[in-house]
Design an enzyme around this catalytic site. Structure first.
Site, mmCIF file in Angstrom:
data_model
loop_
_atom_site.group_PDB
_atom_site.id
_atom_site.type_symbol
_atom_site.label_atom_id
_atom_site.label_comp_id
_atom_site.label_asym_id
_atom_site.label_seq_id
_atom_site.Cartn_x
_atom_site.Cartn_y
_atom_site.Cartn_z
ATOM 1 N N SER A 19 0.963 -1.562 -0.186
ATOM 2 C CA SER A 19 0.197 -0.029 -0.388
ATOM 3 C C SER A 19 0.822 1.336 -0.172
ATOM 4 C CB SER A 19 -0.531 -0.214 1.845
ATOM 5 O OG SER A 19 -1.395 1.520 1.462
ATOM 6 N N TYR A 59 -2.061 -0.398 10.890
ATOM 7 C CA TYR A 59 -1.875 -0.904 9.422
ATOM 8 C C TYR A 59 -0.324 -0.345 8.689
ATOM 9 C CZ TYR A 59 -3.898 -1.161 4.196
ATOM 10 O OH TYR A 59 -4.007 -1.212 3.130
HETATM 11 P P1 NAD Z 1 -10.635 -6.423 1.085
HETATM 12 O O1 NAD Z 1 -11.793 -6.413 2.139
HETATM 13 O O2 NAD Z 1 -11.684 -6.041 -0.077
HETATM 14 O O3 NAD Z 1 -10.329 -7.662 0.925
HETATM 15 C C1 NAD Z 1 -9.383 -8.640 2.141
HETATM 16 C C2 NAD Z 1 -9.657 -10.503 1.192
HETATM 17 O O4 NAD Z 1 -8.500 -11.175 2.419
HETATM 18 C C3 NAD Z 1 -11.177 -11.308 1.621
HETATM 19 O O5 NAD Z 1 -10.728 -11.797 0.052
HETATM 20 C C4 NAD Z 1 -11.155 -11.867 2.564
HETATM 21 O O6 NAD Z 1 -11.949 -12.807 2.725
HETATM 22 C C5 NAD Z 1 -9.733 -11.832 2.974
HETATM 23 N N1 NAD Z 1 -8.991 -11.801 4.608
HETATM 24 C C6 NAD Z 1 -9.268 -11.063 5.382
HETATM 25 N N2 NAD Z 1 -9.684 -11.047 6.789
HETATM 26 C C7 NAD Z 1 -8.714 -12.818 6.703
HETATM 27 C C8 NAD Z 1 -8.037 -13.483 7.501
HETATM 28 N N3 NAD Z 1 -7.626 -13.827 8.677
HETATM 29 N N4 NAD Z 1 -7.560 -14.165 7.057
HETATM 30 C C9 NAD Z 1 -7.396 -14.757 5.625
HETATM 31 N N5 NAD Z 1 -7.902 -14.342 4.307
HETATM 32 C C10 NAD Z 1 -8.549 -13.377 5.235
HETATM 33 O O7 NAD Z 1 -9.430 -5.701 1.041
HETATM 34 P P2 NAD Z 1 -9.153 -5.293 -0.216
HETATM 35 O O8 NAD Z 1 -9.524 -3.849 -0.781
HETATM 36 O O9 NAD Z 1 -8.838 -5.629 -1.853
HETATM 37 O O10 NAD Z 1 -7.418 -5.412 -0.106
HETATM 38 C C11 NAD Z 1 -6.698 -6.263 -0.142
HETATM 39 C C12 NAD Z 1 -4.940 -5.991 -0.045
HETATM 40 O O11 NAD Z 1 -4.209 -5.020 -0.782
HETATM 41 C C13 NAD Z 1 -5.209 -6.009 1.636
HETATM 42 O O12 NAD Z 1 -3.778 -6.453 1.696
HETATM 43 C C14 NAD Z 1 -5.043 -4.014 1.600
HETATM 44 O O13 NAD Z 1 -4.055 -3.031 2.941
HETATM 45 C C15 NAD Z 1 -3.730 -3.733 0.368
HETATM 46 N N6 NAD Z 1 -4.347 -2.605 -0.248
HETATM 47 C C16 NAD Z 1 -5.747 -1.973 -0.126
HETATM 48 C C17 NAD Z 1 -6.124 -0.874 -1.315
HETATM 49 C C18 NAD Z 1 -7.553 -0.207 -1.447
HETATM 50 O O14 NAD Z 1 -7.406 1.189 -1.587
HETATM 51 N N7 NAD Z 1 -8.142 -1.135 -1.066
HETATM 52 C C19 NAD Z 1 -4.976 -0.435 -0.908
HETATM 53 C C20 NAD Z 1 -3.274 -0.022 -1.231
HETATM 54 C C21 NAD Z 1 -3.399 -1.748 -0.734
#
Ligand code: NAD
Length: 258
Positions: free
Chosen positions: A140, A153
């Site tokens: 991120s 985070y």
């Molecule tokens: P999301 O909430 O849409 O999806 C999260 C996923 O993680 C789901 O598939 C869920 O089943 C899984 N998950 C949650 N808790 C879990 C656990 N305890 N064990 C196993 N799996 C688990 O999230 P997202 O926004 O798609 O984020 C995905 C990644 O990208 C994360 O690492 C997040 O930090 C990173 N990220 C997100 C953004 C954003 O703006 N959305 C930006 C930068 C980085």
């Protein structure tokens, strides 16, 4: 097309992980889909992916080290190889540092940082035995800069960048790479929660809250799309990316260029 290569994407039932799984499936990778949901709940996702490629779904709680190891073992046993590991599963919890609940600090660190370590530690010997591997950590912008109320985070994501560099160095002489991708805001359930909280707090509608969130941090004022992250991940999986070792790559509409 990369027909036959096997990719495990953690947290791929939603958001960015799902975008990556769909993109790689379209390009011919076999997919190990993973999440916390029951199979019935993600029936449509499985049907869609199965129309493109071979898919195995595994439900594991990656806050537990044993589940991380089982995920890699069961996935690679099923397909008899593992070419790509995308460490994507992650969570957010927002609170000022002095009242940040300890159990949430531990949970965020376990999922965002330690699970990345446990999964890649298990995957590396398999990749070495095949003389090919690509480890891609979805970090991120918060791996590079801070924001208030996101202590766990931000700390976890900075930690994954450090881990990426070490693994990138330890594998530099092999046909294995480890890199980090740092997206800015991507509109997924993880961000939707923050948008809803902001709309409620400020008494504005969802669209206005989205725009405020973007305008504050992301100069392009547009969300990054999950499929764009998927396209970059696919490039990192290619032979052309063989010299990208321990790198950190932003996709953030200019957030960290400021
Ligand atoms: P999301 O909430 O849409 O999806 C999260 C996923 O993680 C789901 O598939 C869920 O089943 C899984 N998950 C949650 N808790 C879990 C656990 N305890 N064990 C196993 N799996 C688990 O999230 P997202 O926004 O798609 O984020 C995905 C990644 O990208 C994360 O690492 C997040 O930090 C990173 N990220 C997100 C953004 C954003 O703006 N959305 C930006 C930068 C980085």
């Amino acid at each position: 097309m990369d027909k036959g290569k096997v990719a495990l994407i953690t947290g791929s039932t939603s958001g960015i992980g799902l975008g990556i799984a769909q993109y790689l499936a379209l390009k011919g990778f076999k997919i190990i889909l993973h999440g916390l949901e029951d199979k019935e709940y993600i029936k449509n996702i499985l049907e869609n992916l199965s129309s493109m490629t071979e898919v195995l779904y595994l439900k594991k709680d990656l806050t537990k080290p044993s589940d991380c190891r089982e995920l890699v073992d069961e996935g690679s046993d099923h397909f008899r190889r593992l070419d790509v590991l995308v460490n994507n599963a992650g969570m957010q919890f927002v609170n000022p540092v002095e009242s940040y609940p300890l159990e949430m600090w531990d949970k965020v660190i376990r999922l965002n940082l330690s699970a990345t370590f446990h999964c890649l530690q298990r995957a590396l010997p398999i990749m070495r035995s095949q003389n090919f591997g690509r480890i891609i950590n979805i970090v991120s912008t918060h791996g590079l800069v801070g924001s208030i109320h996101k202590s766990a985070y931000v700390a976890s994501k900075h930690g994954v960048i450090g881990l990426t560099k070490v693994v990138g160095l330890e594998t530099a002489k092999e046909n294995i790479t480890c890199n980090a991708v740092c997206p800015g805001w991507v509109y997924t359930p993880l961000v939707e929660k923050q948008v809803i909280a902001r709309a409620e707090k400020e008494g504005i509608d969802i669209e206005a809250a989205k725009l405020k969130l973007l305008a504050e941090k992301q100069p392009s004022e547009q969300f990054v799309k999950p499929e764009d992250v998927g396209a970059f991940v696919e490039f990192l999986c290619s032979e052309s990316a063989s010299q990208m070792c321990g790198g950190v790559y932003t996709m953030d509409g200019g957030w960290t260029a400021q």
